[in-house]
Design an enzyme around this catalytic site. Structure first.
Site, PDB file in Angstrom:
ATOM      1  N   THR A  38       0.718  -1.250   0.006  1.00 19.15           N
ATOM      2  CA  THR A  38       0.029   0.132  -0.024  1.00 19.15           C
ATOM      3  C   THR A  38       0.840   1.171  -0.012  1.00 19.15           C
ATOM      4  O   THR A  38       0.329   2.514  -0.445  1.00 19.15           O
ATOM      5  CB  THR A  38      -0.922   0.118   1.265  1.00 19.15           C
ATOM      6  OG1 THR A  38      -0.137   0.039   2.443  1.00 19.15           O
ATOM      7  CG2 THR A  38      -1.889  -1.171   1.266  1.00 19.15           C
ATOM      8  N   GLY A  39       2.125   1.037   0.240  1.00 21.10           N
ATOM      9  CA  GLY A  39       3.034   2.323   0.272  1.00 21.10           C
ATOM     10  C   GLY A  39       3.929   2.033  -1.096  1.00 21.10           C
ATOM     11  O   GLY A  39       3.522   1.555  -1.898  1.00 21.10           O
ATOM     12  N   TYR A 145     -10.707  -4.785  11.146  1.00 23.15           N
ATOM     13  CA  TYR A 145      -9.519  -4.127  11.318  1.00 23.15           C
ATOM     14  C   TYR A 145      -9.107  -3.614  12.841  1.00 23.15           C
ATOM     15  O   TYR A 145      -8.133  -3.876  13.389  1.00 23.15           O
ATOM     16  CB  TYR A 145      -9.359  -2.813  10.459  1.00 23.15           C
ATOM     17  CG  TYR A 145      -8.688  -1.620  10.769  1.00 23.15           C
ATOM     18  CD1 TYR A 145      -7.141  -1.938  10.330  1.00 23.15           C
ATOM     19  CD2 TYR A 145      -8.796  -0.678  11.557  1.00 23.15           C
ATOM     20  CE1 TYR A 145      -6.115  -1.066  10.521  1.00 23.15           C
ATOM     21  CE2 TYR A 145      -7.614   0.312  11.590  1.00 23.15           C
ATOM     22  CZ  TYR A 145      -6.480   0.067  11.309  1.00 23.15           C
ATOM     23  OH  TYR A 145      -5.590   1.267  11.383  1.00 23.15           O
ATOM     24  N   VAL A 176      -5.550  10.279  10.948  1.00 22.57           N
ATOM     25  CA  VAL A 176      -4.371  10.909  10.382  1.00 22.57           C
ATOM     26  C   VAL A 176      -4.306  11.248   8.905  1.00 22.57           C
ATOM     27  O   VAL A 176      -4.854  10.724   8.025  1.00 22.57           O
ATOM     28  CB  VAL A 176      -2.897  10.249  10.618  1.00 22.57           C
ATOM     29  CG1 VAL A 176      -1.767  10.913  10.341  1.00 22.57           C
ATOM     30  CG2 VAL A 176      -2.932   9.602  11.981  1.00 22.57           C
TER      31      VAL A 176
HETATM   32  N1  LIG Z   1      -4.029   6.855   8.596  1.00 23.10           N
HETATM   33  C1  LIG Z   1      -4.626   6.753   9.572  1.00 23.10           C
HETATM   34  O1  LIG Z   1      -5.454   7.600   9.756  1.00 23.10           O
HETATM   35  C2  LIG Z   1      -4.223   5.887  10.831  1.00 23.10           C
HETATM   36  C3  LIG Z   1      -4.864   5.763  11.770  1.00 23.10           C
HETATM   37  C4  LIG Z   1      -4.995   4.811  12.891  1.00 23.10           C
HETATM   38  C5  LIG Z   1      -3.847   4.009  12.872  1.00 23.10           C
HETATM   39  N2  LIG Z   1      -2.865   3.997  11.783  1.00 23.10           N
HETATM   40  C6  LIG Z   1      -2.229   2.746  11.649  1.00 23.10           C
HETATM   41  O2  LIG Z   1      -0.743   3.744  11.034  1.00 23.10           O
HETATM   42  C7  LIG Z   1      -0.052   3.006  10.175  1.00 23.10           C
HETATM   43  C8  LIG Z   1       0.478   3.299   9.011  1.00 23.10           C
HETATM   44  O3  LIG Z   1      -0.645   3.794   8.081  1.00 23.10           O
HETATM   45  P1  LIG Z   1      -0.900   4.599   7.034  1.00 23.10           P
HETATM   46  O4  LIG Z   1      -2.093   5.376   7.041  1.00 23.10           O
HETATM   47  O5  LIG Z   1       0.416   5.258   6.829  1.00 23.10           O
HETATM   48  O6  LIG Z   1      -1.092   3.356   5.928  1.00 23.10           O
HETATM   49  P2  LIG Z   1      -0.124   3.016   4.699  1.00 23.10           P
HETATM   50  O7  LIG Z   1      -0.955   1.925   3.834  1.00 23.10           O
HETATM   51  O8  LIG Z   1       0.559   4.365   3.751  1.00 23.10           O
HETATM   52  O9  LIG Z   1       1.181   2.527   5.273  1.00 23.10           O
HETATM   53  C9  LIG Z   1       1.257   1.118   5.744  1.00 23.10           C
HETATM   54  C10 LIG Z   1       2.677   0.486   5.119  1.00 23.10           C
HETATM   55  O10 LIG Z   1       2.708  -0.663   5.449  1.00 23.10           O
HETATM   56  C11 LIG Z   1       3.261  -1.380   4.275  1.00 23.10           C
HETATM   57  N3  LIG Z   1       2.769  -2.832   4.437  1.00 23.10           N
HETATM   58  C12 LIG Z   1       1.516  -3.353   4.494  1.00 23.10           C
HETATM   59  N4  LIG Z   1       1.325  -4.711   4.458  1.00 23.10           N
HETATM   60  C13 LIG Z   1       2.784  -4.898   4.503  1.00 23.10           C
HETATM   61  C14 LIG Z   1       3.412  -6.479   4.786  1.00 23.10           C
HETATM   62  N5  LIG Z   1       2.626  -7.500   4.620  1.00 23.10           N
HETATM   63  N6  LIG Z   1       4.846  -6.539   4.848  1.00 23.10           N
HETATM   64  C15 LIG Z   1       5.591  -5.447   4.730  1.00 23.10           C
HETATM   65  N7  LIG Z   1       5.021  -3.785   4.825  1.00 23.10           N
HETATM   66  C16 LIG Z   1       3.670  -3.922   4.611  1.00 23.10           C
HETATM   67  C17 LIG Z   1       2.815  -0.937   3.167  1.00 23.10           C
HETATM   68  O11 LIG Z   1       3.464  -1.118   2.059  1.00 23.10           O
HETATM   69  C18 LIG Z   1       2.618   0.612   3.620  1.00 23.10           C
HETATM   70  O12 LIG Z   1       3.925   1.206   3.206  1.00 23.10           O
HETATM   71  C19 LIG Z   1      -0.795   1.522  10.228  1.00 23.10           C
HETATM   72  O13 LIG Z   1      -0.245   0.790  11.306  1.00 23.10           O
HETATM   73  C20 LIG Z   1      -2.227   2.113  10.429  1.00 23.10           C
HETATM   74  O14 LIG Z   1      -3.035   0.843  10.715  1.00 23.10           O
HETATM   75  C21 LIG Z   1      -3.437   4.721  10.735  1.00 23.10           C
END
Ligand SMILES: NC(=O)c1ccc[n+]([C@@H]2O[C@H](COP(=O)([O-])OP(=O)(O)OC[C@H]3O[C@@H](n4cnc5c(N)ncnc54)[C@H](O)[C@@H]3O)[C@@H](O)[C@H]2O)c1
Length: 319
Positions: A38-39, A145, A176
């Site tokens: 997802t990144g 989730y 966020v």
């Molecule tokens: N964005 C928000 O509002 C929010 C709120 C609460 C919690 N979070 C948590 O913060 C963290 C970051 O979220 P984000 O919004 O930056 O999401 P994002 O999808 O941009 O980042 C997640 C990253 O994890 C990597 N990833 C996913 N599955 C993977 C795997 N199996 N192995 C290795 N890497 C893997 C993805 O490639 C990505 O770079 C997450 O744990 C998310 O649950 C985010």
């Protein structure tokens, strides 16, 4: 604050890539573990010489172990985010978000890492209890989730209790938003979606009546909370909300973005989505007291910075 050797799991993601920049600014040596599902590598562009990137899978203990070797602190951001994704595919969400976290904790224990800072979520609160959400309230997760995040949190707390030496702290992020958040993904979050739609003169889609509240939190505040959590005393085994500490409705969010971009806002309403919580905003006193955290960037300024960055990245229309 002392510099450290840090691993950011999910460092190619939205929050992770902002955190990587924050850690480099304070002089840390930074390694990233990401499978770029997802990144993207693009989120780390310009940092190729400063960051060691390990491409790998959180579900593999060996890969996680190799990435953790030699680091002092792990910022575990890697996960499959998104409530709707987890409703569609709870098994994969659990495998990545729960087992993946266990792999991080096991490898951190085996490599004598000092502290793991875990990215948890406000979704664990669900709909019951009082607002604003306080960390001592009983969690009541609704979506797969949220269940996975709660399970991962409990593993963090458990590891800090049963294995001497490994400290953990869980940060519960609230909605966020900011630069590097993708408006084009199938599971895009509301802020980049609204900025993209309103910039293009298209209607915004709102699930429910739009009066549901959220504590929209600019990503720089989250980066600061992580940096503080890495070094704060007396946080081992603690769970801490990270948010702005004030609610806004989804309707208000759309109107604020419209005013900021000086564009009309057309709202289209669809039924609420399964798994979404009704109201979500945080008490941030624990973050203030335990971490010395202060939400420095508010909603309006954060939205302006986000709209600018999306325009610069050509992800929304500039005219
Ligand atoms: N964005 C928000 O509002 C929010 C709120 C609460 C919690 N979070 C948590 O913060 C963290 C970051 O979220 P984000 O919004 O930056 O999401 P994002 O999808 O941009 O980042 C997640 C990253 O994890 C990597 N990833 C996913 N599955 C993977 C795997 N199996 N192995 C290795 N890497 C893997 C993805 O490639 C990505 O770079 C997450 O744990 C998310 O649950 C985010």
């Amino acid at each position: 604050m002392s510099a450290a050797r840090a691993l950011v799991t999910g460092g190619g993601g939205f929050i992770g890539s902002n955190l990587v920049r924050g850690l480099l600014e304070r002089g840390d040596e930074v390694r990233v573990l990401d499978n770029f599902s997802t990144g993207s590598r693009g989120n780390l562009s310009g940092l190729e010489r400063d960051v060691e990137v390990v491409e790998g899978e959180l579900r593999s203990y060996e890969r996680v172990h190799a990435a953790i070797r030699g680091v002092d602190v792990v910022f575990h951001q890697g996960a499959l985010p998104s409530v709707p994704r987890s409703v569609q595919d709870p098994l994969t969400t659990s495998a990545v978000n729960v087992e993946g976290t266990l792999n991080v904790l096991l490898a951190a224990r085996d490599e004598r890492v000092r502290r793991v800072v875990f990215a948890s979520s406000s979704s664990v609160y669900g709909n019951s209890g009082e607002l604003p959400r306080v960390e001592t309230a009983p969690p009541d997760p609704i979506s797969p989730y949220a269940v996975a995040k709660l399970a991962a949190e409990r593993y963090c707390v458990s590891f800090s209790r049963v294995y001497g030496g490994l400290e953990t702290v869980c940060l519960r992020y609230f909605n966020v938003f900011g630069p590097h958040q993708d408006p084009t993904s199938q599971y895009a979050a509301v802020v980049p979606l609204f900025i993209a739609a309103i910039s293009a003169g298209e209607p915004v889609t709102i699930y429910g009546d739009g009066t549901q509240s959220r504590d929209f939190t600019y990503v720089a505040n989250v980066v600061e909370a992580n940096v503080l959590a890495a070094d704060a005393a007396a946080v081992n085994g603690r769970i801490v909300n990270v948010a702005t500490g004030s609610p806004a409705s989804v309707n208000e969010l759309a109107d604020t973005i419209g005013a900021l971009l000086d564009r009309p806002v057309e709202k289209r309403y669809l039924p609420p989505r399964p798994g979404d919580v009704r109201d979500s905003w945080a008490d941030v006193d624990a973050a203030r007291h335990l971490l010395g955290y202060e939400p420095r960037v508010g909603l309006d300024e954060g939205l302006r910075l986000t709209a600018d960055s999306l325009r610069d990245a050509a992800l929304v229309r500039a005219d």
